[in-house]
Write an enzyme that holds these catalytic residues in place. Structure first.
Site, PDB file in Angstrom:
ATOM      1  N   ASP A   7      16.485 -43.342 -23.334  1.00 46.43           N
ATOM      2  CA  ASP A   7      15.729 -43.544 -22.103  1.00 46.43           C
ATOM      3  C   ASP A   7      15.075 -42.233 -21.700  1.00 46.43           C
ATOM      4  O   ASP A   7      15.729 -41.177 -21.699  1.00 46.43           O
ATOM      5  CB  ASP A   7      16.647 -44.025 -20.978  1.00 46.43           C
ATOM      6  CG  ASP A   7      17.210 -45.417 -21.242  1.00 46.43           C
ATOM      7  OD1 ASP A   7      16.760 -46.056 -22.211  1.00 46.43           O
ATOM      8  OD2 ASP A   7      18.096 -45.847 -20.492  1.00 46.43           O
ATOM      9  N   ASP A 130      16.322 -59.163 -19.172  1.00 49.50           N
ATOM     10  CA  ASP A 130      17.390 -58.477 -18.448  1.00 49.50           C
ATOM     11  C   ASP A 130      18.173 -59.521 -17.669  1.00 49.50           C
ATOM     12  O   ASP A 130      17.644 -60.156 -16.755  1.00 49.50           O
ATOM     13  CB  ASP A 130      16.809 -57.418 -17.513  1.00 49.50           C
ATOM     14  CG  ASP A 130      16.068 -56.335 -18.286  1.00 49.50           C
ATOM     15  OD1 ASP A 130      16.500 -56.012 -19.403  1.00 49.50           O
ATOM     16  OD2 ASP A 130      15.057 -55.821 -17.771  1.00 49.50           O
TER      17      ASP A 130
END
Length: 246
Positions: A7, A130
């Site tokens: 990330d 998600d």
């Protein structure tokens, strides 16, 4: 396959706790150096997430992503975060990105993503879902960087995109992401049983080699691991050996 996840925010490697931008942990690791470590260990795929772009598309870390992709063409890179139009996809693919990860826009503007699947092909597009467990045992899909729940169900989305040739599905249990509480086997068993022709990438909660064994055993073909690798809770090569020996 074990897929390391990185990330990126502030041009650095970071981790969020359950997608919360108020709970950011920054690591003293140079992104390109760290990625080259995985390449040196013969990683086949690396997953990159532009968290800045995911939150604010106009502030996507274009220069950083471009630099990484241009210098790492020997490996399959799948990149997500802030992808909102065809120009974003075309630009990344032109640089050498292998797959583009599409999240919220696939829920909000399905016709656009249907066109992308036709233009770029199912090998180039990864649908990122998600997920969070609902109170009634169902699975809710979250959008906008996990900031809000959509009104769509995982069943509707998967059935819809299956009709348009989708192949790669990255499914993250956001209640477990970055928590080290273990993986959601119930979720992935459900997905594998309901949509056996799709290639799922599991994400969220991996804390030990035992989680990798469990996921491999139920039939998951790809496991994304982020924080556990970055914090050396699991050694990358141990994970690879574990995967190959199950």
């Amino acid at each position: 396959m074990i897929i390391p996840s990185i990330d990126l925010m502030f041009n650095s490697i970071v981790r969020l706790y359950q997608g919360n931008y108020q709970c950011i942990r920054k690591y003293n690791l140079e992104p390109l150096y760290y990625i080259k470590y995985y390449i040196g260990k013969r990683s086949n795929i690396i997953h990159l997430v532009d968290l800045t772009g995911a939150k604010t598309p106009l502030k996507r870390q274009v220069r950083l992503i471009s630099n990484i992709v241009s210098k790492c063409k020997s490996i399959t890179l799948q990149v997500g975060g802030g992808i909102r139009n065809s120009s974003d996809i075309y630009g990344l693919l032109k640089l050498g990105t292998s797959r583009i990860v599409i999240g919220s826009i696939a829920i909000k503007e399905p016709r656009v993503v249907q066109e992308w699947l036709t233009i770029y092909g199912p090998e180039r597009i990864v649908l990122a879902l998600d997920i969070c467990n609902g109170s009634n045992g169902s699975y809710s899909i979250y959008i906008n960087g996990w900031q809000s729940s959509s009104n769509n169900t995982i069943e509707n989305v998967l059935n819809h995109y299956s009709c348009y040739g989708i192949k790669h599905i990255l499914c993250t249990d956001i209640s477990r992401d970055g928590t080290f509480i273990g993986v959601n086997l119930r979720l992935y068993k459900y997905l594998l049983y309901g949509w056996p022709k799709l290639s799922f990438q599991s994400s969220g909660g991996v804390k030990s080699l035992n989680d990798i064994i469990k996921l491999r055993y139920i039939g998951i073909k790809n496991i994304i691991v982020g924080r556990a690798f970055i914090e050396n809770r699991i050694a990358f090569m141990e994970a690879i050996e574990c995967w190959q020996n199950v």
